[in-house]
Enzyme design. Structure first.
Site, short mmCIF file in Angstrom:
data_model
loop_
_atom_site.label_atom_id
_atom_site.label_comp_id
_atom_site.label_asym_id
_atom_site.label_seq_id
_atom_site.Cartn_x
_atom_site.Cartn_y
_atom_site.Cartn_z
N LYS A 1 8.69 32.27 12.08
CA LYS A 1 7.48 32.79 11.43
C LYS A 1 7.83 34.12 10.78
O LYS A 1 8.31 35.03 11.47
CB LYS A 1 6.37 32.97 12.46
CG LYS A 1 5.74 31.66 12.89
CD LYS A 1 4.73 31.84 13.98
CE LYS A 1 3.45 32.43 13.44
NZ LYS A 1 2.33 32.28 14.41
N ASP B 1 27.30 30.04 -0.58
CA ASP B 1 25.93 29.96 -0.07
C ASP B 1 25.72 28.60 0.60
O ASP B 1 26.53 27.68 0.41
CB ASP B 1 24.94 30.15 -1.23
CG ASP B 1 23.64 30.81 -0.77
OD1 ASP B 1 23.38 30.82 0.45
OD2 ASP B 1 22.89 31.31 -1.63
N ARG C 1 13.33 39.48 -0.81
CA ARG C 1 12.32 38.62 -1.45
C ARG C 1 10.96 39.13 -1.03
O ARG C 1 10.77 39.44 0.15
CB ARG C 1 12.45 37.17 -0.96
CG ARG C 1 13.68 36.43 -1.43
CD ARG C 1 13.54 34.96 -1.03
NE ARG C 1 14.78 34.22 -1.17
CZ ARG C 1 15.18 33.60 -2.29
NH1 ARG C 1 14.44 33.66 -3.38
NH2 ARG C 1 16.31 32.92 -2.32
N ASP D 1 25.66 18.70 16.35
CA ASP D 1 26.84 19.26 15.69
C ASP D 1 26.46 19.74 14.31
O ASP D 1 25.84 18.99 13.54
CB ASP D 1 27.94 18.19 15.56
CG ASP D 1 28.53 17.86 16.92
OD1 ASP D 1 29.22 18.71 17.48
OD2 ASP D 1 28.26 16.74 17.41
N ASP E 1 0.81 -1.22 0.00
CA ASP E 1 0.00 0.00 0.00
C ASP E 1 0.85 1.28 0.00
O ASP E 1 0.32 2.37 0.12
CB ASP E 1 -0.94 0.01 1.22
CG ASP E 1 -0.18 -0.02 2.52
OD1 ASP E 1 1.07 -0.08 2.50
OD2 ASP E 1 -0.83 0.01 3.59
N LYS F 1 19.68 41.30 -0.13
CA LYS F 1 18.69 40.63 -1.02
C LYS F 1 17.31 40.78 -0.42
O LYS F 1 17.13 40.61 0.79
CB LYS F 1 19.07 39.15 -1.14
CG LYS F 1 18.16 38.34 -2.02
CD LYS F 1 18.74 36.97 -2.33
CE LYS F 1 18.57 35.99 -1.21
NZ LYS F 1 19.08 34.64 -1.53
N HIS G 1 20.80 25.66 7.45
CA HIS G 1 20.45 26.97 6.87
C HIS G 1 20.72 28.10 7.87
O HIS G 1 21.19 29.17 7.50
CB HIS G 1 18.98 26.96 6.43
CG HIS G 1 18.56 28.26 5.87
ND1 HIS G 1 19.11 28.78 4.72
CD2 HIS G 1 17.67 29.18 6.31
CE1 HIS G 1 18.58 29.96 4.47
NE2 HIS G 1 17.70 30.23 5.43
N SER H 1 37.29 15.97 20.15
CA SER H 1 36.63 17.22 19.77
C SER H 1 36.27 17.23 18.28
O SER H 1 37.09 16.87 17.43
CB SER H 1 37.56 18.39 20.06
OG SER H 1 37.12 19.53 19.38
N ARG I 1 0.41 32.96 11.08
CA ARG I 1 -0.18 31.69 10.65
C ARG I 1 0.75 30.88 9.75
O ARG I 1 0.32 30.22 8.82
CB ARG I 1 -1.54 31.94 9.98
CG ARG I 1 -2.55 32.59 10.94
CD ARG I 1 -3.89 32.82 10.30
NE ARG I 1 -3.87 33.75 9.18
CZ ARG I 1 -3.81 35.07 9.29
NH1 ARG I 1 -3.79 35.64 10.48
NH2 ARG I 1 -3.78 35.84 8.22
#
Ligand code: R5P
Length: 313
Positions: A102, A220, A196, A145, A40, A194, A132, A307, A106
């Protein structure tokens, strides 16, 4: 301290190649597990070896996020119920990481929800690469980590022997990352502001700093639509940069973004193998560096109580 052999590494289906390379680095065999589907479509997990009393590591990235996360949760649950001593969830790419606060009413904080689910499923330690936002570590009330691919990129560019380098942060949030690469390359940084207005669409990018006559390296955490890199590259070249390189830890490459980037004036697009890049053949500008030694070394250091931060000095 010597490493005992009382540990095992398992993987879900997201990036078995990477998990095998990690095991090769450590010098062990990948754990025997079946991660399949019932008729399934539900996820079926069977661990085919004894793990009682062992330290276990589970390597699973996203995307695609939903199936791979569920595989991870179910593998963790199976390991927890099999009386393991400790379970480290390793998500080389931590999906849903961009929804870490947030930004309007919502909205969910999905990065926190995934953290809750990883811990609820049985993880006692969490390891990721270039989250990120570093603060996501605080979403976990277990040891965590956040490994960094920056030293790998620094070695790559040192070996290229580029001169007149400037490191470019594509947004204000990436300045720490850019500084870390710049200090290793003894180069200055410039920053884009930047804006958005909608997710995945860039309204405006403004460059702060001088790039005339420089080899610009944009650094990035991830490449998604490629919009950031395409816009940034155009502006950098318009402002007199000699050549533009892009380095990002996670090559998510939504839709046809890899083709667009390969066709752009970028010199090279350098990513790591934190996630499996589908159909990457034939893009001559794409270079993939493996994070297997980084993950392997982190596992060895957890096992020997050494470490991990020393790795990044
Ligand atoms: C932004 O916060 C990230 O660090 C990346 O710059 C961004 O998400 C890249 O996305 P895209 O490739 O869609 O422009």
């Amino acid at each position: 301290m010597t490493m005992d052999n009382d540990f095992k590494v398992f993987a879900g289906n997201s990036n078995i190649e990477l998990a095998k390379k990690v095991c090769d680095y450590i010098g062990i065999k990948l754990g025997d597990i079946e991660v399949g589907r019932f008729e399934d479509g539900e996820i079926k997990v069977i661990i085919n070896e004894n793990v009682r009393g062992k330290n276990v590591y589970v390597i699973q990235s996203t995307p695609p996020p939903s199936d791979n996360y569920l595989e991870l949760f179910i593998i963790l649950d199976a390991l927890k119920r099999a009386s393991t001593e400790a379970i480290s969830a390793i998500t080389p790419y931590y999906g849903y990481g961009r929804q870490d606060r947030k930004t309007r009413g919502r909205e969910p904080i999905s990065a926190k929800l995934m953290a809750n689910l990883i811990v609820a499923s049985g993880a006692t330690r969490f390891i990721a690469i270039d989250l990120h936002a570093g603060q996501i570590q605080g979403f976990f009330d277990i040891p965590s980590d956040n490994l960094s691919a920056i030293p790998l990129f620094a070695d790559y560019f040192i070996n290229k022997n580029l001169s007149d380098i400037v490191v470019v942060s594509p947004d204000v949030g990436g300045v720490t990352r850019a500084n870390s690469l710049a200090s290793r390359l003894h180069a200055p940084i410039v920053i884009f502001a930047k804006r958005r207005e909608k997710p995945d669409e860039i309204a405006r990018m403004d460059l702060v700093g001088d790039v005339k006559g420089k080899n610009a390296i944009i650094i990035d955490d991830g490449i998604y639509t490629g919009g950031t890199l395409i816009n940034a590259t155009k502006i950098l070249l318009d402002k007199g940069a000699k050549k533009v390189y892009a380095a990002a830890t996670h090559g998510i490459f939504c839709n046809d973004s890899l083709k667009k980037l390969n066709d752009s004036p970028l010199e090279e697009i350098i990513v790591t193998d934190t996630l499996k890049i589908k159909n990457s053949e034939g893009y001559e500008k794409l270079k993939i560096i493996s994070v297997a030694p980084l993950i392997g070394e982190a596992i060895k250091r957890v096992q020997t109580h050494s470490s991990i931060s020393e790795l990044f000095k």
